[in-house]
Design a protein around this motif. Sequence first.
Motif, PDB file in Angstrom:
ATOM      1  N   GLN A  16      -7.608 -33.034 -71.883  1.00 49.38           N
ATOM      2  CA  GLN A  16      -6.956 -33.648 -70.722  1.00 49.38           C
ATOM      3  C   GLN A  16      -5.940 -34.719 -71.149  1.00 49.38           C
ATOM      4  N   PHE A  17      -6.051 -35.191 -72.382  1.00 52.64           N
ATOM      5  CA  PHE A  17      -5.123 -36.199 -72.895  1.00 52.64           C
ATOM      6  C   PHE A  17      -3.813 -35.582 -73.400  1.00 52.64           C
ATOM      7  N   PHE A  18      -3.665 -34.274 -73.252  1.00 48.79           N
ATOM      8  CA  PHE A  18      -2.461 -33.564 -73.684  1.00 48.79           C
ATOM      9  C   PHE A  18      -1.848 -32.828 -72.496  1.00 48.79           C
ATOM     10  N   PRO A  19      -1.288 -33.597 -71.545  1.00 51.60           N
ATOM     11  CA  PRO A  19      -0.734 -32.969 -70.344  1.00 51.60           C
ATOM     12  C   PRO A  19       0.587 -32.246 -70.632  1.00 51.60           C
ATOM     13  N   ILE A  20       0.926 -31.347 -69.724  1.00 50.54           N
ATOM     14  CA  ILE A  20       2.202 -30.652 -69.835  1.00 50.54           C
ATOM     15  C   ILE A  20       3.323 -31.552 -69.303  1.00 50.54           C
ATOM     16  N   ASP A  21       4.533 -31.251 -69.702  1.00 49.95           N
ATOM     17  CA  ASP A  21       5.697 -31.955 -69.169  1.00 49.95           C
ATOM     18  C   ASP A  21       6.078 -31.277 -67.852  1.00 49.95           C
ATOM     19  N   LYS A  22       5.960 -32.012 -66.768  1.00 52.40           N
ATOM     20  CA  LYS A  22       6.276 -31.458 -65.451  1.00 52.40           C
ATOM     21  C   LYS A  22       7.633 -31.941 -64.938  1.00 52.40           C
ATOM     22  N   THR A  23       8.462 -32.390 -65.852  1.00 50.22           N
ATOM     23  CA  THR A  23       9.790 -32.845 -65.470  1.00 50.22           C
ATOM     24  C   THR A  23      10.708 -31.639 -65.296  1.00 50.22           C
ATOM     25  N   ASN A  24      11.324 -31.535 -64.142  1.00 48.68           N
ATOM     26  CA  ASN A  24      12.300 -30.475 -63.907  1.00 48.68           C
ATOM     27  C   ASN A  24      13.659 -30.911 -64.433  1.00 48.68           C
ATOM     28  N   TRP A  63      -1.615 -28.659 -57.684  1.00 45.99           N
ATOM     29  CA  TRP A  63      -2.593 -29.653 -58.140  1.00 45.99           C
ATOM     30  C   TRP A  63      -3.262 -29.238 -59.447  1.00 45.99           C
ATOM     31  N   TYR A  64      -3.525 -27.942 -59.621  1.00 46.73           N
ATOM     32  CA  TYR A  64      -4.237 -27.501 -60.824  1.00 46.73           C
ATOM     33  C   TYR A  64      -3.366 -27.554 -62.078  1.00 46.73           C
ATOM     34  N   ALA A  70      -5.615 -24.951 -67.532  1.00 45.25           N
ATOM     35  CA  ALA A  70      -4.870 -24.264 -66.473  1.00 45.25           C
ATOM     36  C   ALA A  70      -3.396 -24.680 -66.490  1.00 45.25           C
ATOM     37  N   SER A  71      -3.145 -25.956 -66.783  1.00 49.52           N
ATOM     38  CA  SER A  71      -1.767 -26.454 -66.808  1.00 49.52           C
ATOM     39  C   SER A  71      -0.928 -25.737 -67.865  1.00 49.52           C
ATOM     40  N   TRP A  72      -1.553 -25.385 -68.975  1.00 51.57           N
ATOM     41  CA  TRP A  72      -0.827 -24.689 -70.046  1.00 51.57           C
ATOM     42  C   TRP A  72      -0.410 -23.301 -69.579  1.00 51.57           C
ATOM     43  N   VAL A  74       0.100 -22.392 -66.426  1.00 53.46           N
ATOM     44  CA  VAL A  74       1.163 -22.584 -65.439  1.00 53.46           C
ATOM     45  C   VAL A  74       2.500 -22.855 -66.132  1.00 53.46           C
ATOM     46  N   LYS A  75       2.499 -23.770 -67.076  1.00 51.31           N
ATOM     47  CA  LYS A  75       3.736 -24.136 -67.782  1.00 51.31           C
ATOM     48  C   LYS A  75       4.317 -22.944 -68.532  1.00 51.31           C
ATOM     49  N   ASN A  76       3.466 -22.147 -69.145  1.00 51.44           N
ATOM     50  CA  ASN A  76       3.938 -20.959 -69.849  1.00 51.44           C
ATOM     51  C   ASN A  76       4.619 -19.989 -68.881  1.00 51.44           C
ATOM     52  N   HIS A  77       4.011 -19.777 -67.707  1.00 50.88           N
ATOM     53  CA  HIS A  77       4.624 -18.894 -66.713  1.00 50.88           C
ATOM     54  C   HIS A  77       5.974 -19.420 -66.249  1.00 50.88           C
ATOM     55  N   ILE A  78       6.060 -20.708 -66.053  1.00 47.95           N
ATOM     56  CA  ILE A  78       7.321 -21.304 -65.609  1.00 47.95           C
ATOM     57  C   ILE A  78       8.384 -21.160 -66.696  1.00 47.95           C
ATOM     58  N   ASN A  79       8.032 -21.464 -67.921  1.00 50.32           N
ATOM     59  CA  ASN A  79       8.995 -21.325 -69.031  1.00 50.32           C
ATOM     60  C   ASN A  79       9.476 -19.887 -69.168  1.00 50.32           C
ATOM     61  N   GLU A  80       8.539 -18.935 -69.094  1.00 51.94           N
ATOM     62  CA  GLU A  80       8.908 -17.518 -69.186  1.00 51.94           C
ATOM     63  C   GLU A  80       9.779 -17.112 -68.002  1.00 51.94           C
TER      64      GLU A  80
END
Length: 155
Positions: A16-24, A63-64, A70-72, A74-80
């Motif tokens: 949990q201490f390694f969050p994804i970057d959610k900056t657009n 939220w998830y 789960a965040s990883w 989500v981030k992978n799907h967004i990047n792809e």
Amino acid sequence: MKKVLIVILVAFIIIQFFPIDKTNPAPTPGMDFLRIKKTPDHIAKIIRTSCYDCHSNETQYPWYANISPASWFVKNHINEGRKHLNFSTFAVYESQRQLKKLEECMEMIEKKEMPLESYYLGHQDAKLTDEQRTELVKYFKKIKEDTERGIMFDK
């Protein structure tokens, strides 16, 4: 068994201490598909609801997306998604690439490959009806034809 559960719990807490970057990325309205193609409001609403979270720089993270791992996912799907098609930067695509992307949009929507089934789990409003699918394909086809005509006149 108890030690294994403790290790798993500790690992879960640590990640949990390694969050994804959610900056657009910064918005670029002059390059956005909906703006440059003057998309009608009812079509734009469908595209924003069903496509923009993964295929634009206007992602609204659920939220998830705050919970690893789960965040990883989500981030992978967004990047792809952005890598394959980014509506926010559509204007920077050369005409031939725009045509290809429009063709891919039609194909993915017709085959019901987009939006992804997994996306519906947290976004029921993104689920496209058959009527919406037909409407989107018809719209993308019109934009493709307009783009093709534009290329012919540019030559």
